[in-house]
Design a protein around this motif. Structure first.
Motif, short mmCIF file in Angstrom:
data_model
loop_
_atom_site.label_atom_id
_atom_site.label_comp_id
_atom_site.label_asym_id
_atom_site.label_seq_id
_atom_site.Cartn_x
_atom_site.Cartn_y
_atom_site.Cartn_z
N GLU A 163 5.68 -0.90 17.10
CA GLU A 163 6.27 -2.11 16.36
C GLU A 163 7.73 -1.97 16.83
N ASP A 169 1.70 1.89 16.30
CA ASP A 169 0.68 1.45 15.71
C ASP A 169 -0.10 1.10 15.83
N GLY A 170 -1.36 0.57 15.05
CA GLY A 170 -2.76 0.07 15.04
C GLY A 170 -3.90 1.89 15.19
N ILE A 171 -3.06 2.58 14.91
CA ILE A 171 -3.62 3.87 14.12
C ILE A 171 -4.48 3.82 13.62
N SER A 172 -5.09 3.15 12.31
CA SER A 172 -5.37 3.38 11.15
C SER A 172 -6.33 1.82 11.21
N ARG A 262 4.14 7.47 8.10
CA ARG A 262 4.19 7.93 9.32
C ARG A 262 5.35 7.95 9.71
N HIS A 312 4.36 2.47 3.08
CA HIS A 312 3.63 1.13 3.50
C HIS A 312 2.19 1.33 3.57
N THR A 316 -1.27 -0.12 1.50
CA THR A 316 -2.20 -0.70 1.62
C THR A 316 -2.91 -0.03 2.03
N ASN A 317 -3.63 1.57 2.33
CA ASN A 317 -4.49 1.18 1.79
C ASN A 317 -4.71 3.13 0.80
N ARG A 319 -6.72 5.00 -0.34
CA ARG A 319 -7.13 6.38 -0.02
C ARG A 319 -7.88 6.60 -0.96
N ARG A 331 -6.80 -5.16 11.27
CA ARG A 331 -5.33 -5.64 11.84
C ARG A 331 -5.72 -6.79 13.08
N PHE A 358 1.08 -11.43 12.62
CA PHE A 358 -0.03 -9.93 12.20
C PHE A 358 -1.05 -11.35 11.76
N TYR A 369 -5.84 -9.77 3.17
CA TYR A 369 -5.13 -9.47 3.24
C TYR A 369 -4.18 -10.22 2.25
N PHE A 397 6.71 -4.21 3.88
CA PHE A 397 6.77 -5.81 4.17
C PHE A 397 6.41 -6.47 2.11
FE1 N7H Z 1 1.60 -2.60 8.41
N1 N7H Z 1 5.56 -0.92 10.43
O1 N7H Z 1 5.93 -0.67 11.40
O2 N7H Z 1 6.11 0.32 9.38
N2 N7H Z 1 1.72 -0.41 9.46
N3 N7H Z 1 3.04 -3.19 9.03
N4 N7H Z 1 0.76 -4.63 7.32
N5 N7H Z 1 -0.52 -1.91 8.10
C1 N7H Z 1 0.50 0.15 9.68
O3 N7H Z 1 -1.80 3.14 10.59
C2 N7H Z 1 4.02 -2.91 9.24
C3 N7H Z 1 1.48 -5.36 7.16
C4 N7H Z 1 -1.43 -2.09 6.68
O4 N7H Z 1 -5.40 2.64 6.64
C5 N7H Z 1 1.66 0.72 10.87
O5 N7H Z 1 -2.60 2.58 12.14
C6 N7H Z 1 5.55 -3.69 10.29
C7 N7H Z 1 0.89 -6.37 6.61
C8 N7H Z 1 -2.31 -1.32 6.54
O6 N7H Z 1 -3.49 4.17 6.50
C9 N7H Z 1 2.71 0.86 10.93
C10 N7H Z 1 4.47 -5.06 9.25
C11 N7H Z 1 0.17 -5.76 6.07
C12 N7H Z 1 -2.46 -0.55 7.23
C13 N7H Z 1 2.89 -0.70 9.64
C14 N7H Z 1 3.40 -4.87 8.38
C15 N7H Z 1 -0.30 -4.71 6.62
C16 N7H Z 1 -0.95 0.08 8.09
C17 N7H Z 1 0.93 2.75 10.37
C18 N7H Z 1 5.93 -6.56 8.95
C19 N7H Z 1 -1.78 -6.91 5.37
C20 N7H Z 1 -3.10 1.14 7.78
C21 N7H Z 1 -0.31 2.44 12.64
C22 N7H Z 1 6.48 -6.41 9.90
C23 N7H Z 1 -1.61 -7.19 3.99
C24 N7H Z 1 -2.82 1.77 6.56
C25 N7H Z 1 -1.26 2.18 11.27
C26 N7H Z 1 -4.31 3.17 6.93
C27 N7H Z 1 -0.43 0.33 8.70
C28 N7H Z 1 4.35 -1.16 9.85
C29 N7H Z 1 2.44 -5.66 8.44
C30 N7H Z 1 -1.45 -3.62 6.71
C31 N7H Z 1 3.41 1.54 11.50
C32 N7H Z 1 7.05 -3.63 10.35
C33 N7H Z 1 1.01 -8.05 6.11
C34 N7H Z 1 -3.79 -2.21 6.58
#
Ligand code: N7H
Length: 447
Positions: A163, A169-172, A262, A312, A316-317, A319, A331, A358, A369, A397
């Motif tokens: 991202e 992104d998109g790992i979990s 991460r 973050h 959001t998880n 565990r 997602r 998102f 969400y 966020f």
């Molecule tokens: Fe997140 N980031 O780049 O920092 N997110 N996220 N997110 N996010 C995740 O594990 C990011 C947002 C979740 O199961 C990763 O796949 C950014 C919203 C959830 O371990 C990274 C924004 C919401 C997970 C980012 C943003 C979530 C997750 C690691 C906004 C829900 C999985 C990649 C601009 C309300 C957690 C990964 C798990 C992971 C980022 C928004 C939720 C890098 C930049 C709005 C559930």
């Protein structure tokens, strides 16, 4: 097993194409809209079975469809879907989500609250997307009016899959029972009804109208990211150990990794707290295989040396902090806007908008969400049961209505230190939609 030919493709697996357009529209003429949807648009809507088919020819351009509550009413579907936040819409929810009051940061077309539906169109190239959109809007003619469009695109080259802040992104994602063919180490296995409506695990199973089976609520948010400002903050607040062995660049990288949970490579800091391990980040057998707990003498409620409570991916998880199977989401978002330019990095200032389009799918908006945003990311006391310090906001966020935010635990050598945070992610608005099953699109929606 779930009937994958009845479920729209974006929900469980994601269209995962390098380009995706979100086209928001108002419906002016319901009978004409229904007729065109039924006869002409429907054959282009991509189901899950088409996406997972390994022997089919590749799909050049994919389409998914969803409507908000006023949109369904406009199409003479008056059933109550039993989701209060879907019924009220996101405009009414903005303050509760922690957006700047009065939707001051929202893009005007989303704030105007005139949308009825959205087309999600995905492809390898923009030309194919525009060709399908052109075809659809020509067919629909005056039966719709465009409200807004947002073009998403994967980043390219070495940044593919990352991202705009630079993190992979998109790992979990959770594994959905009845759909997933395997569960990777560390992955959560959830009931299909956490994501899909009116199937096993949906708290409203049986109470919702029958046609909502195999649908899902789609939460859309346009989230602007302030990349040079984020990087500047990391440099200004770079971490260092007591013997000052880190360079400023290393300390900044560590702080960013601790905010997300991460490293940019995807490697979890719970497993690799101080030094990145890109091989682990890239390996699906390892990059999710953690739960924030460790053997004694580690204490999950007092020790933040590995992953901060506010990180973050922990907010959001959570565990092992708080196993909660009902609050998972799927997602399906995509970055939007151009890469940050050298000039922007040099000036430490964003000049053109970029961020994350998102998308999350869940069977109950207030369990998915909305819950993650409000009850987890924005709540300074989440995760509960931790000894001092107060965890603070999700540094990525978490929202506080535009007022100051803070997180503790980010400095492993001084976990009590509160970091005052700017808003690196700002809401530009969004909406709650319902993404019906393939059969429900024909009946009752297009009937
Ligand atoms: Fe997140 N980031 O780049 O920092 N997110 N996220 N997110 N996010 C995740 O594990 C990011 C947002 C979740 O199961 C990763 O796949 C950014 C919203 C959830 O371990 C990274 C924004 C919401 C997970 C980012 C943003 C979530 C997750 C690691 C906004 C829900 C999985 C990649 C601009 C309300 C957690 C990964 C798990 C992971 C980022 C928004 C939720 C890098 C930049 C709005 C559930």
């Amino acid at each position: 097993f779930l009937p994958v030919d009845d479920i729209q493709g974006d929900i469980l697996i994601g269209m995962k194409k390098p380009k995706q357009l979100f086209f928001f529209y108002q419906i002016n003429d319901a009978p004409m809209f229904k007729a065109v949807l039924r006869r002409l648009i429907y054959p282009f809507i991509t189901s899950t079975s088409q996406l997972i088919c390994t022997t089919c020819p590749p799909i050049k351009v994919m389409l998914n469809v969803a409507w908000n509550a006023p949109g369904l009413k406009k199409l003479n579907v008056f059933d109550d879907l039993l989701d209060p936040h879907f019924n009220l819409g996101q405009v009414a929810d903005a303050d509760a989500l922690g957006d700047v009051p009065g939707r001051k940061t929202w893009v005007p077309p989303l704030a105007a609250n005139k949308t009825h539906g959205v087309f999600l169109i995905a492809s390898d190239d923009d030309a194919a997307i525009l060709a399908l959109l052109n075809q659809i809007t020509t067919w629909l003619g005056t039966s719709i009016t465009e409200i807004y469009r947002l073009s998403g695109a994967h980043r390219t080259g070495a940044m593919e899959g990352h991202e705009h802040f630079g993190f992979l992104d998109g790992i979990s994602q959770p594994a959905v029972a009845g759909f997933a063919t395997s569960v990777m180490p560390g992955q959560s296995l959830i009931f299909p009804g956490t994501i899909l409506t009116n199937v096993l695990g949906d708290p409203n199973l049986g109470a919702r109208p029958g046609w909502t089976k195999h649908g899902s609520f789609l939460a859309f948010r346009q989230l602007q990211q302030f990349v040079p400002e984020f990087d500047q903050y990391l440099l200004n607040n770079a971490l260092n150990d007591p013997s000052a062995s880190l360079t400023v660049a290393q300390g900044a990288e560590l702080l960013g990794a601790r905010m997300v949970g991460r490293w940019k490579s995807g490697a979890p800091i719970d497993l690799h707290p101080l030094v990145d391990n890109p091989a682990v980040g890239a390996d699906p057998n390892q990059n999710n295989n953690f739960d924030f707990n460790h053997p004694l003498p580690f204490n999950i409620n007092t020790d933040q040396k590995r992953c901060p409570w506010s990180a973050h991916i922990r907010k959001t998880n959570p565990r092992a902090d708080q196993p909660s199977l009902g609050n998972h989401i799927m997602r399906a978002g995509i970055p939007y806007g151009r890469d940050t330019t050298k000039a922007e990095f040099k000036a430490n200032k964003t000049r053109t908008e970029r961020g994350l389009a998102f998308v999350s799918y869940q069977s109950v908006i207030d369990n998915g969400y909305r819950f993650q945003q409000k009850a987890w990311a924005n709540d300074i006391n989440f995760v509960p049961g931790k000894s001092d310090p107060t965890p603070g906001h999700d540094p990525i966020f978490g929202q506080n209505g535009g007022s100051t935010r803070f997180s503790s635990g980010l400095d492993p050598w001084n976990p009590a230190k509160d970091f005052k945070l700017k808003d690196f992610v700002v809401s530009r608005g969004g909406e709650y939609f319902f993404s019906p099953s393939m059969s429900a699109i024909l009946n009752p929606i297009a009937l």
